[in-house]
Design a protein around this motif. Structure first.
Motif, short mmCIF file in Angstrom:
data_model
loop_
_atom_site.label_atom_id
_atom_site.label_comp_id
_atom_site.label_asym_id
_atom_site.label_seq_id
_atom_site.Cartn_x
_atom_site.Cartn_y
_atom_site.Cartn_z
N SER A 168 58.59 94.08 -27.57
CA SER A 168 59.56 95.19 -27.68
C SER A 168 60.33 95.39 -26.37
O SER A 168 61.46 95.87 -26.39
N GLY A 169 59.73 95.01 -25.24
CA GLY A 169 60.43 95.12 -23.96
C GLY A 169 61.69 94.26 -23.95
O GLY A 169 62.71 94.63 -23.37
N TYR B 77 64.67 96.18 -25.24
CA TYR B 77 65.31 97.06 -24.25
C TYR B 77 66.11 96.22 -23.24
O TYR B 77 67.18 96.61 -22.79
N ARG B 78 65.57 95.04 -22.93
CA ARG B 78 66.29 94.13 -22.02
C ARG B 78 67.59 93.67 -22.67
O ARG B 78 68.62 93.54 -22.00
N SER C 235 65.00 99.33 -17.77
CA SER C 235 64.21 100.50 -17.42
C SER C 235 65.09 101.76 -17.52
O SER C 235 64.62 102.83 -17.91
N SER D 153 66.06 102.45 -21.35
CA SER D 153 64.89 102.86 -22.14
C SER D 153 64.60 104.36 -22.00
O SER D 153 63.74 104.89 -22.71
N ARG E 127 66.27 104.53 -27.85
CA ARG E 127 64.89 104.43 -28.33
C ARG E 127 64.83 104.60 -29.86
O ARG E 127 64.14 103.87 -30.55
N GLY F 127 54.30 96.75 -25.89
CA GLY F 127 55.30 97.62 -25.28
C GLY F 127 54.68 98.80 -24.57
O GLY F 127 53.65 98.67 -23.90
N ARG F 128 55.35 99.96 -24.70
CA ARG F 128 54.85 101.17 -24.02
C ARG F 128 54.53 102.29 -25.01
O ARG F 128 53.76 103.18 -24.71
N ASP F 129 55.21 102.25 -26.18
CA ASP F 129 55.09 103.36 -27.14
C ASP F 129 54.71 102.85 -28.53
O ASP F 129 54.99 103.51 -29.52
N ARG G 95 57.49 101.50 -11.05
CA ARG G 95 57.69 101.31 -12.49
C ARG G 95 56.65 102.11 -13.29
O ARG G 95 56.96 102.69 -14.32
N ARG H 72 58.89 109.57 -17.75
CA ARG H 72 60.18 109.82 -18.40
C ARG H 72 59.95 110.81 -19.55
O ARG H 72 58.84 110.89 -20.10
O1 DC Z 1 57.83 95.01 -20.78
P1 DC Z 1 59.18 94.78 -20.12
O2 DC Z 1 59.15 94.76 -18.60
O3 DC Z 1 59.91 93.60 -20.66
O4 DC Z 1 60.04 96.09 -20.53
C1 DC Z 1 61.36 96.27 -20.10
C2 DC Z 1 61.63 97.76 -19.94
O5 DC Z 1 61.63 98.43 -21.20
C3 DC Z 1 60.60 98.50 -19.07
O6 DC Z 1 61.29 99.30 -18.14
C4 DC Z 1 59.84 99.38 -20.01
C5 DC Z 1 60.75 99.53 -21.21
N1 DC Z 1 60.03 99.55 -22.48
C6 DC Z 1 59.92 100.74 -23.14
O7 DC Z 1 60.36 101.78 -22.64
N2 DC Z 1 59.31 100.77 -24.37
C7 DC Z 1 58.82 99.67 -24.91
N3 DC Z 1 58.24 99.73 -26.11
C8 DC Z 1 58.91 98.42 -24.23
C9 DC Z 1 59.52 98.40 -23.00
#
Ligand code: DC
Length: 228
Positions: free
Chosen positions: A34-35, A38-39, A103, A106, A112, A132-134, A183, A190
């Protein structure tokens, strides 16, 4: 065997994608980074001249957000690659400039919401591993297996330094460590979907685990959820 959704969240440079890819390959599941999405949005902004060091042209991005089509395609070596609007952007999205932009984009709620919508569609048939993060908190709150991967900032900085060295890039340990901590801070603090462990996620701290030990733990957890 029951098909499930596996959500893997955690800090940056914890080895989430390595873990997720290996599991997906073994289980015959789809893997989604999923990152990378966002990239891809970050790259789209850069390509259109909508992002400077200090600002993002938010109205333009918001207007065009639905015209951003992100796909994952498997290449001849079996590696999943990111495509943006019909073009392979896998290498381009790995640059530092794009990572920093990712970053920033996102943190935007409308970005989102759109990406979460696309991610949820990808998981509709289950049989997916997404990192990912969420993922365990927002994208798939009912995922059958949720992992929260962590390691100390010092260990992650050291791993990143080793990765860079392997590519012939030189970096200063203290600078890399500061970047890891920065980071972490941004991801956790956030206002939109901050990184946090889902209540039902299983924490794996891999600071002192070998790849093999980690693989065994994950395999056991996956079997427990699918062999029922
Ligand atoms: O995992 P990564 O470094 O490729 O993620 C890129 C950016 O996207 C990083 O700043 C975190 C964000 N991200 C996010 O907010 N939610 C996600 N599900 C995945 C990544």
């Amino acid at each position: 065997m029951k098909k499930i959704i596996v959500a893997i969240d955690g800090f940056s440079s914890c080895g989430k994608s390595t873990m997720a890819k290996e599991l997906a390959l073994e289980a015959g599941y789809i893997y989604v980074d999923s990152g990378a999405m966002y990239r891809a949005v970050s790259l789209f902004c850069i390509q259109n001249g909508w992002m400077t060091d200090t600002e993002i042209n938010i109205p333009a991005l918001e207007k065009h957000i639905e015209s951003i089509h992100i796909e994952f395609k498997t290449n001849a070596e079996g590696k999943s690659e990111t495509w943006l609007n019909g073009k392979n952007v896998e290498d381009e999205i790995r640059s530092l400039e794009v990572a920093n932009g990712a970053s920033r984009v996102s943190t935007l709620g409308f970005v989102r919401r759109e990406l979460v919508r696309q991610q949820q569609l990808m998981g509709i048939m289950k049989g997916i591993v997404m990192d990912g993060r969420d993922i365990g908190t927002v994208v798939f709150p009912t995922a059958e297996l949720k992992i929260f991967l962590t390691a100390s900032p010092e260990i992650r900085a050291k791993r990143r330094l080793d990765e860079m060295a392997a590519k012939g890039e030189k970096a200063d340990y203290q600078k890399v460590l500061d970047n890891v901590k920065e980071r972490d801070d941004r991801d956790q603090n956030r206002s939109e979907s901050p990184l946090r462990k889902a209540d039902d996620a299983i924490v794996i701290d891999n600071s002192n685990l070998s790849r093999d030990e980690q693989r065994k733990i994950l395999r056991t957890l996956f079997s427990e959820k699918t062999l029922v």
